[in-house]
Design a protein around this motif. Structure first.
Motif, PDB file in Angstrom:
ATOM      1  N   THR A 165     -54.572   9.649 -69.756  1.00 22.04           N
ATOM      2  CA  THR A 165     -53.595   8.578 -69.611  1.00 22.04           C
ATOM      3  C   THR A 165     -52.917   8.775 -68.256  1.00 22.04           C
ATOM      4  OG1 THR A 165     -51.884   9.853 -70.728  1.00 22.04           O
ATOM      5  CG2 THR A 165     -53.153   8.311 -72.085  1.00 22.04           C
ATOM      6  N   PHE A 166     -52.431   7.686 -67.718  1.00 20.53           N
ATOM      7  CA  PHE A 166     -51.841   7.698 -66.384  1.00 20.53           C
ATOM      8  C   PHE A 166     -50.486   7.021 -66.435  1.00 20.53           C
ATOM      9  CE2 PHE A 166     -56.409   7.724 -66.065  1.00 20.53           C
ATOM     10  CZ  PHE A 166     -56.657   8.730 -65.155  1.00 20.53           C
ATOM     11  N   LEU A 167     -49.636   7.423 -65.515  1.00 22.63           N
ATOM     12  CA  LEU A 167     -48.314   6.803 -65.404  1.00 22.63           C
ATOM     13  C   LEU A 167     -48.320   5.848 -64.214  1.00 22.63           C
ATOM     14  CD1 LEU A 167     -45.948   9.855 -65.981  1.00 22.63           C
ATOM     15  CD2 LEU A 167     -46.483   8.014 -67.584  1.00 22.63           C
ATOM     16  N   ILE A 168     -47.885   4.628 -64.472  1.00 23.17           N
ATOM     17  CA  ILE A 168     -47.728   3.631 -63.409  1.00 23.17           C
ATOM     18  C   ILE A 168     -46.238   3.394 -63.254  1.00 23.17           C
ATOM     19  CG2 ILE A 168     -48.126   1.236 -62.726  1.00 23.17           C
ATOM     20  CD1 ILE A 168     -50.686   1.270 -64.334  1.00 23.17           C
ATOM     21  N   GLN A 169     -45.756   3.450 -62.025  1.00 23.18           N
ATOM     22  CA  GLN A 169     -44.343   3.195 -61.787  1.00 23.18           C
ATOM     23  C   GLN A 169     -44.126   1.707 -61.593  1.00 23.18           C
ATOM     24  OE1 GLN A 169     -42.638   5.253 -58.446  1.00 23.18           O
ATOM     25  NE2 GLN A 169     -40.577   4.583 -58.937  1.00 23.18           N
TER      26      GLN A 169
ATOM     27  N   THR B 179     -39.097   2.576 -63.689  1.00 24.52           N
ATOM     28  CA  THR B 179     -39.652   2.978 -64.979  1.00 24.52           C
ATOM     29  C   THR B 179     -41.118   3.355 -64.825  1.00 24.52           C
ATOM     30  OG1 THR B 179     -38.200   1.363 -66.047  1.00 24.52           O
ATOM     31  CG2 THR B 179     -40.032   2.192 -67.356  1.00 24.52           C
ATOM     32  N   TYR B 180     -41.550   4.329 -65.616  1.00 24.24           N
ATOM     33  CA  TYR B 180     -42.964   4.708 -65.645  1.00 24.24           C
ATOM     34  C   TYR B 180     -43.567   4.243 -66.967  1.00 24.24           C
ATOM     35  CZ  TYR B 180     -42.160   7.616 -61.561  1.00 24.24           C
ATOM     36  OH  TYR B 180     -41.857   8.045 -60.303  1.00 24.24           O
ATOM     37  N   VAL B 181     -44.772   3.696 -66.875  1.00 23.14           N
ATOM     38  CA  VAL B 181     -45.466   3.199 -68.058  1.00 23.14           C
ATOM     39  C   VAL B 181     -46.758   3.983 -68.204  1.00 23.14           C
ATOM     40  CG1 VAL B 181     -46.530   1.167 -69.115  1.00 23.14           C
ATOM     41  CG2 VAL B 181     -44.492   0.890 -67.673  1.00 23.14           C
ATOM     42  N   LYS B 182     -47.020   4.478 -69.414  1.00 22.37           N
ATOM     43  CA  LYS B 182     -48.237   5.236 -69.677  1.00 22.37           C
ATOM     44  C   LYS B 182     -49.366   4.260 -70.026  1.00 22.37           C
ATOM     45  CE  LYS B 182     -47.794   9.241 -71.760  1.00 22.37           C
ATOM     46  NZ  LYS B 182     -47.716  10.337 -72.751  1.00 22.37           N
ATOM     47  N   VAL B 183     -50.511   4.392 -69.326  1.00 20.08           N
ATOM     48  CA  VAL B 183     -51.653   3.504 -69.566  1.00 20.08           C
ATOM     49  C   VAL B 183     -52.934   4.330 -69.623  1.00 20.08           C
ATOM     50  CG1 VAL B 183     -50.585   1.498 -68.463  1.00 20.08           C
ATOM     51  CG2 VAL B 183     -51.994   3.041 -67.105  1.00 20.08           C
TER      52      VAL B 183
END
Length: 129
Positions: A81-85, A89-93
């Protein structure tokens, strides 16, 4: 008294300088035209400088995205999983969502870069005419 001497000295210089600028109408018109060309060149040059800076920033962003894309390929397994800023806020995808995000951002930046290059080309053409 010394103050009035300065005034009397300044006035002849000013009048002398003003009288030396009295020239024919044609010469004044040419100078105005030249000044307008100089002003236009300055505006174009400033715009080109700004576009070059924008191009540099966008190219850096594209390089960053390409580096991120390579990191994903090198480190990927199905559970990644990766974090997108997004803003602050960071979103896990998952990997697929992350790759889709990278592609969308790359397309966005490439479009902006293309627009900058078109504007720059148009200004260069205008500058040389």
């Amino acid at each position: 008294q010394h103050h009035s001497d300065n005034n009397s000295q300044a006035k002849p210089r000013t009048l002398g300088a003003m009288s030396s600028f009295k020239e024919t109408e044609d010469e004044v018109e040419v100078r105005k035209e030249d000044q307008e060309k100089i002003n236009e060149f300055g505006v174009i040059h400033k715009a080109l400088t700004d576009l070059a800076e924008d191009r540099k920033v966008i190219q850096e962003q594209l390089n960053f995205l390409e580096d991120a894309e390579q990191e994903v390929m090198l480190s990927s397994d199905d559970s990644d999983t990766f974090l997108i800023q997004l803003g602050s806020t960071y979103v896990k995808v998952g990997e697929d969502e992350f790759n889709d995000y990278l592609e969308r951002k790359k397309t966005e930046y490439e479009g902006r870069l293309e627009k900058i290059n078109e504007e720059s080309d148009a200004l260069e053409e205008k500058k040389s005419s």
